[in-house]
Design an enzyme around this catalytic site. Structure first.
Site, PDB file in Angstrom:
ATOM      1  N   ILE A 273       0.873  -1.177   0.000  1.00 55.52           N
ATOM      2  CA  ILE A 273       0.000   0.000   0.000  1.00 55.52           C
ATOM      3  C   ILE A 273       0.906   1.221   0.000  1.00 55.52           C
ATOM      4  CG2 ILE A 273      -1.675   1.300   1.374  1.00 55.52           C
ATOM      5  CD1 ILE A 273      -2.862  -1.399   2.173  1.00 55.52           C
TER       6      ILE A 273
ATOM      7  N   THR B  24      -4.322   6.155  -7.108  1.00 57.84           N
ATOM      8  CA  THR B  24      -4.422   7.299  -6.193  1.00 57.84           C
ATOM      9  C   THR B  24      -4.188   6.774  -4.782  1.00 57.84           C
ATOM     10  OG1 THR B  24      -6.779   6.924  -5.961  1.00 57.84           O
ATOM     11  CG2 THR B  24      -6.101   8.527  -7.642  1.00 57.84           C
TER      12      THR B  24
ATOM     13  N   ASN C 204      -2.058   0.669 -12.417  1.00 56.64           N
ATOM     14  CA  ASN C 204      -2.093  -0.636 -11.741  1.00 56.64           C
ATOM     15  C   ASN C 204      -3.066  -1.536 -12.485  1.00 56.64           C
ATOM     16  OD1 ASN C 204      -1.756  -2.528  -9.514  1.00 56.64           O
ATOM     17  ND2 ASN C 204      -3.806  -1.921  -8.837  1.00 56.64           N
TER      18      ASN C 204
ATOM     19  N   HIS D 123      -5.762  -4.578 -11.560  1.00 56.81           N
ATOM     20  CA  HIS D 123      -6.415  -5.206 -10.405  1.00 56.81           C
ATOM     21  C   HIS D 123      -7.381  -6.281 -10.916  1.00 56.81           C
ATOM     22  CE1 HIS D 123      -8.216  -5.607  -6.462  1.00 56.81           C
ATOM     23  NE2 HIS D 123      -9.390  -5.577  -7.069  1.00 56.81           N
TER      24      HIS D 123
END
Ligand code: GRF
Length: 230
Positions: free
Chosen positions: A104, A153, A119, A121
């Protein structure tokens, strides 16, 4: 055709540089490596937070600079992120690509790379943020699952969506079979979105994502398993 040729010549003289971050197997890294010559970008380096990540072997085999920034070595997230920023900035990347990077990140990190950090996901965001998406979606009885490429973000799995790809969940699916299809889609979708950046076709401005001069819908561009993989 002429414009494409011009763009290709420009890309070859000054290739678009990416840095890839990962923590494990690196099958998405491999897909990015496989397409880099065709898709007009170049992997300037890769960084793992784990020294045993198989992705490091993939990078070495492709003669790509690889670095380990082990998170355990740092007293807190801020110090780890500072070390990561230093390593990435040394590589002078145009885009930072998270491909299974299991950390994180702080707001300082995500702000530093605003609009340049993406990213992948394994869910159709905003559904199923976080871990264990295959187990949770199968338990829910939902009929579709997929993957999302998005800007990163500070808030986990919540940045602007660039593209999604989905597949139907069948009665015979288990975590293994579903993951296999989703990853097949990821291996097509992720290099393709990096190519859009390299070709300067994609940008984010004031929270709006533009592709080829058109605003993308909030769920990004959508693909199905059949349109991508077969
Ligand atoms: C991918 O499936 C991606 O969706 C998720 O982590 C996984 C990494 O897999 N963020 P691999 O290391 O690229 O094989």
């Amino acid at each position: 055709m002429a414009v494409y040729k011009q763009n290709k010549e420009k890309m070859m003289s000054q290739p678009f540089q990416i840095v890839v971050l990962f923590s494990g197997n690196g099958s998405n890294l491999q897909a990015l490596i496989n397409e880099q010559m065709n898709f007009g970008y170049c992997i300037a380096g890769v960084i793992s937070n784990r020294a045993d990540a198989y992705g490091l072997t993939r990078a070495s085999e492709a003669n790509i600079n690889n670095y380990v920034v082990p998170h355990q070595k740092y007293a807190n997230r801020d110090m780890f992120d500072d070390a990561l920023i230093k390593t990435i900035d040394h590589l002078q990347a145009d885009l930072v690509v998270m491909a299974g990077f299991m950390r994180i990140l702080t707001a300082k990190f995500t702000c530093h790379y605003e609009g340049k950090l993406i990213n992948i996901h394994p869910s159709l965001l905003p559904a199923w943020k976080g871990l264990d998406t295959y187990r949770r979606v199968l338990a829910s009885g939902e009929k579709r699952h997929g993957t999302t490429v998005h800007f990163v973000t500070e808030e986990l799995d919540s940045g602007g969506i660039i593209a999604q790809a989905s597949t139907q969940i069948t009665d015979s699916d288990d975590e293994f079979s579903l993951k296999k299809r989703v990853q097949q889609m990821e291996h097509r979708l992720f290099p393709m979105t990096v190519k859009w950046f390299a070709e300067k076709r994609l940008k984010q401005e004031n929270g709006v994502i533009w592709l080829d001069g058109k605003k993308l819908p909030l769920s990004g561009c959508h693909y199905t398993y059949h349109s991508l993989v077969t």
